[in-house]
Every structure is written in structure tokens, then in C-alpha cells.
Write a protein that holds these residues in place. Structure first.
Motif, short mmCIF file in Angstrom:
data_model
loop_
_atom_site.label_atom_id
_atom_site.label_comp_id
_atom_site.label_asym_id
_atom_site.label_seq_id
_atom_site.Cartn_x
_atom_site.Cartn_y
_atom_site.Cartn_z
N LEU A 81 0.86 -1.18 0.00
CA LEU A 81 0.00 0.00 0.00
C LEU A 81 0.89 1.23 0.00
O LEU A 81 1.53 1.54 1.01
CB LEU A 81 -0.92 0.02 1.22
N THR A 110 -10.04 -2.95 9.23
CA THR A 110 -10.13 -2.99 7.78
C THR A 110 -8.82 -2.56 7.14
O THR A 110 -8.36 -3.17 6.16
CB THR A 110 -11.28 -2.08 7.30
N GLU A 114 -6.33 -5.02 4.86
CA GLU A 114 -5.89 -4.70 3.50
C GLU A 114 -4.37 -4.68 3.41
O GLU A 114 -3.80 -5.10 2.39
CB GLU A 114 -6.48 -3.36 3.07
N GLN A 117 -3.33 -8.30 3.19
CA GLN A 117 -3.56 -8.86 1.86
C GLN A 117 -2.50 -8.37 0.87
O GLN A 117 -1.95 -9.17 0.10
CB GLN A 117 -4.96 -8.45 1.39
N ALA A 118 -2.21 -7.07 0.89
CA ALA A 118 -1.22 -6.53 -0.03
C ALA A 118 0.17 -7.08 0.27
O ALA A 118 0.96 -7.35 -0.65
CB ALA A 118 -1.21 -5.00 0.05
N VAL A 156 -13.57 -6.85 1.39
CA VAL A 156 -12.45 -6.03 0.91
C VAL A 156 -11.61 -6.76 -0.12
O VAL A 156 -10.64 -6.19 -0.63
CB VAL A 156 -11.57 -5.58 2.09
N ALA A 158 -9.81 -9.69 0.30
CA ALA A 158 -8.59 -10.31 0.85
C ALA A 158 -8.74 -11.83 0.74
O ALA A 158 -9.47 -12.44 1.54
CB ALA A 158 -8.37 -9.88 2.29
N GLY A 288 -14.19 -1.29 1.26
CA GLY A 288 -12.94 -1.11 1.98
C GLY A 288 -12.44 0.31 1.96
O GLY A 288 -13.18 1.26 1.65
#
Length: 487
Positions: A81, A110, A114, A117-118, A156, A158, A288
Motif C-alpha cells: 500500500l 479494515t 488490507e 492482503q497486499a 475487501v 482479501a 474497503g
């Protein structure tokens, strides 16, 4: 050895389970947080007689010259991110422990979901082979079950196979998960829910939270794995007591935002590996959080014609200039005590600016209600926005609308002088980029700090105002059709 001798070597203290305040004798009410029946007895053992309290230990790493250490560069680990990495100073560091604090419901879970996940999928633009495996991320949730986390993950997007979820609150079990999975990144949501039977105090108290944070930090440093902790803030913006965790972690980020708006601000309060006070903007949506690369457009009201009682300023949030609009409303008071209501501006600062505006603006505000607010819930806490606040109040009272292409930057002193502000070059460049052609600024001592393109004739005019009276005179760009008298 007799029992009396052992008792002589130990002393008893009493500590508050809420804020950690200590005293030598028991009291019914804590002096630190004013809570009742929170004092817990603790026994502190003293060193044995005739033995030194500490012993010298051979260091594992010898001391080195500071010049040699300063030449080493800390390797950054990108999360994927860009805005999150920018607040951190370029990314995470091996063994870094980060505390994300914020009010309940603002979106902390949240955001870190994220980030997980990234991080597991890999940063965008990173060249990875077709057979590359996702990096393992362990997301430990003590507030929600794994099924609830799965619902949010589906919302979101993920779905990385390397993102592991565990719902656990026992500290020893959490450490067991860490050793079993060997993750590359750890997220604990939240640190107040992790407790251990070997630590004194109730679950969620200062003693339990501090002990759990110390154990998790020790594991992260030993394994060289970044760890992200979520902490719920109280109404006093404290996490598990007044600043009880800030010295235990490397980085403290705050996630701020009004529940009635979609804007969220991620701010770096403490950062041992990068700059502090850096800010990133996110927008809360159904799917998200989305990073806002150009947040200046969010803090301005879009209109075709100028409106009295508004003034645009440029605030510095960390190293990022943000263009914001200040709005003021002045009306006749219906009560003996006129109201002074603010939103996004410090109330004590407004009282001072009202007195200065009344003295040097030739207006009367003592019997009028004054309302001052910012657009989109942005908080203006720096004195560099004083000039915009005074111009907005003066414009609302005199019904003289400032042009939409006028911005004001400057600190207002009690003497009515306009004092210089830091980062004037960045502020002016941001205002020029957004199309402002007339910028009211304090007297410029060194024009070399301005951008090179603004030193020439580029259509942007810098109006230097040394006093508040000169600022009011320079602001009269669009005269009113029929002045009104709110009083």
C-alpha cells in the motif's frame, strides 16, 4: 534463613489496574485516574544481602564508531500500500513493532486487513516468478471470530492463500501460533484482548496489556519479523492508560476520522525509522478503504460563485501540504451569552483570534454568535491557519466575499502582526498547482525558499501583508452588492 529475614528483603506496593499508578499503601481511590477499588497489591523482591544487584555480562556486539553505524542503511520492506508505506518512511523494518491507535469503529481492522492482503500478495510492480509463493501473514483476532474476519475479508477482497487467521486471546497460545506458522508479518487485533494467567491484573488493564506487549515485542525483535498491533483509544486518546505503550513500540500511528464522513487520516505520531507527523488520507467505502492521492480536493467546497464567510488556507500535515477551506457564520445572538462554536479549529485559539479581529478589523463581535468550521472534518491545529480564520470571520461579518482564487497563510499575533510560517514554499506551490492566483502571505525575508517557477511571472501573485489591517484591505476583491448588518 528466617521468615523475618525474607520479609525484610521484600517490599509491598499497590498499583492501579486501570492506569498503573503506584503507591506504598493501599487507598480506596486511585489518584491517577480517580477510579475506585482498582488498587492491586504487588510484592517486589529485593536483592539478597551480600550479592550484587547486577553482574557484568560480555556484550554480544561490541561498540562501534558512530560514523560506521550511520553509513549503514536500514532495509525497508514494502507492504504493497503506497500511502501506508509513505507514512512509515518507505516501508516496514525487520523486527519493527507498530501500534495503530484509534477510536472503535474508525476502520483500523479494515486497514490492517488490507495491508495484510497486499503484503501477502506482494507489492505492486515487484517482479516475482510465476511459481513464487505468497508471503505468510498471521492475523490474530481477539475481538472477532475467524468467521467474522472472513466476512470482512470477502468484502475487501482479501483472499491470499498466505493470509492466515486465528482467533485467540491467550498470550501463550498466540506465541505458539507464531512459532508454528513462522510468518513474515504479524497483526494482533487488538492488543487489549490478549491476556495471560502469569501476568497480574485483569484482562485489558494496564498490567496485562503492558506485559502482553512486552512479550510480543520480544518475539518480534528475536525473530526479526514486523508486528502490527491494534489498540483501542479511550475518550482521552489513550491506549491502555496514559502513554503506557508508546515507549514499548517503535512506531505509533493514529487513525482518525468522523463517523459521519468517509474521510480517514492516518498520522504518524512516533516513528523511530522515519519522519513523524506524516499523514495519509483514505476514503471509507463499502468495499474497503481507498487511498486518496490528492486529498486537497476533499477539503474544499466546490462552487461557481464566491460566498462571504469563507477563506482558503494551506495547511502542512507532516510533509504534505493540504488546501483546506475555513467557513465562518456570524449572526445576532438570542441569549445574553453569545455562542462560540467550532468544528476542526481549536476553541481557545478562536477566542484569541476573535479579540484580535475585533480590535484591528474595526468590527464588533461581543454580542454576536460566531460559528467556525472546516470542510470534510479536517482539523487545523497549527497557527499558520490563523489568517484564514480571521479573514473568514471578517468576511462573514462585513459580507465581503473573497475571490475563489484567493488563499491566505500566516500566523496572527496578539499585536495584529502576521508572522512567518514554516514550509511557505511548499504551501505556495500547492496553491499554485490548484489554480490560486492571489495568495496572502507574511513578509518574505528570503525569496530563495520559494519554488523557482514562482519567482518569475507565472500568473501567481504573492501579496505580502505584515499586519492584519493590511490583510483585510488586500482581501477586498469582490465588493458586496448590499452590505448586511448581522447585529
Amino acid at each position: 534463613m528466617s521468615g523475618a529475614s525474607r520479609a525484610a528483603r521484600a517490599r509491598t506496593t499497590y498499583a492501579c489496574s486501570e492506569c498503573g499508578w503506584e503507591t506504598a499503601k493501599w487507598v480506596g481511590r486511585c489518584t491517577g485516574c480517580r477510579a475506585f477499588s482498582t488498587m492491586v497489591e504487588r510484592t517486589v523482591a529485593a536483592p539478597a544481602a551480600g550479592r550484587p544487584a547486577t553482574q557484568a555480562t560480555r556484550p554480544t556486539r561490541p561498540a562501534r564508531p558512530v560514523g560506521e553505524v550511520s553509513r549503514e542503511r536500514t532495509r525497508r520492506i514494502r507492504t504493497g500500500l503506497p500511502e501506508f508505506d509513505r507514512v512509515l518512511g518507505g516501508g516496514l523494518v525487520a523486527g519493527q513493532v507498530l501500534l495503530l491507535a484509534g477510536e472503535p469503529g474508525v476502520g483500523k481492522s479494515t486497514l490492517l486487513l488490507e495491508v495484510s492482503q497486499a503484503f501477502s500478495a506482494g507489492p505492486r510492480g515487484e517482479k516475482r516468478g510465476p511459481d513464487a509463493q505468497p508471503r505468510t501473514v498471521l492475523y490474530v483476532s481477539g475481538e472477532e471470530s475467524a468467521e467474522q474476519i472472513g466476512v470482512r475479508a470477502e468484502r475487501v477482497g482479501a483472499d491470499s492463500p498466505g493470509l492466515l487467521v486465528a482467533d485467540e486471546t491467550d498470550l501463550d497460545t498466540v506465541l505458539g501460533h507464531l512459532d508454528a506458522t513462522s510468518p513474515a508479518l504479524v497483526v494482533v487485533d487488538s492488543v487489549q484482548t490478549v491476556a495471560s494467567v502469569t501476568i497480574e491484573g485483569r484482562a485489558g488493564g494496564v498490567g496485562q496489556v503492558t506485559g502482553a506487549t512486552q512479550a510480543l515485542t520480544s518475539w518480534a525483535k528475536r525473530a526479526g519479523v514486523p508486528m502490527l498491533l491494534i489498540g483501542q483509544s479511550t475518550k482521552d486518546n489513550n491506549v491502555a492508560g496514559p502513554r503506557s505503550l508508546e515507549h514499548l513500540v517503535d512506531t505509533v500511528l493514529t487513525f482518525e476520522g468522523d463517523r459521519h464522513t468517509a474521510l480517514r487520516l492516518l498520522r504518524a505520531v512516533k516513528n523511530r525509522f522515519g519522519p513523524a507527523e506524516e499523514v495519509a488520507c483514505f476514503e471509507q467505502r463499502d468495499s474497503g478503504l481507498f487511498a486518496v492521492s490528492d486529498p486537497s480536493q476533499l477539503f474544499r467546497a466546490q462552487r461557481d460563485q464566491p460566498v462571504a464567510g469563507t477563506c482558503t488556507t494551506i495547511s502542512m500535515e507532516g510533509r504534505r501540504p493540504l488546501v483546506a477551506e475555513v467557513q465562518a457564520l456570524v449572526s445576532k445572538s438570542s441569549t445574553p451569552q453569545p455562542r462560540r462554536a467550532v468544528s476542526g479549529v481549536d476553541h481557545a485559539r478562536l477566542a484569541m483570534l476573535l479579540a484580535v479581529t475585533e480590535k484591528y478589523g474595526g468590527v464588533k463581535l461581543g454580542e454576536l454568535d460566531v460559528y467556525v468550521a472546516t470542510v470534510a472534518g479536517l482539523r487545523l491545529t497549527t497557527p499558520s491557519c490563523d489568517l484564514a480564520v480571521t479573514l473568514a470571520i471578517w468576511s462573514a461579518l462585513t459580507d465581503i466575499a473573497l475571490s475563489r482564487h484567493v488563499a491566505a497563510v500566516g500566523e496572527v499575533a496578539l499585536s495584529g502582526d502576521i508572522r512567518p510560517v514554516q514550509g511557505l514554499g511548499q504551501r505556495v506551490a500547492e496553491a499554485a498547482r490548484l489554480g490560486f492566483t492571489r495568495i496572502l502571505v507574511p513578509p518574505i525575508a528570503d525569496r530563495g525558499e520559494l519554488p523557482a517557477e514562482l519567482r518569475n511571472d507565472t500568473g501567481v501573485r504573492l501579496v505580502e501583508v505584515g499586519t492584519l489591517a493590511k490583510a483585510f484591505k488586500a482581501a477586498q476583491v469582490v465588493p458586496p452588492a448590499a452590505p448586511r448588518q448581522p447585529a
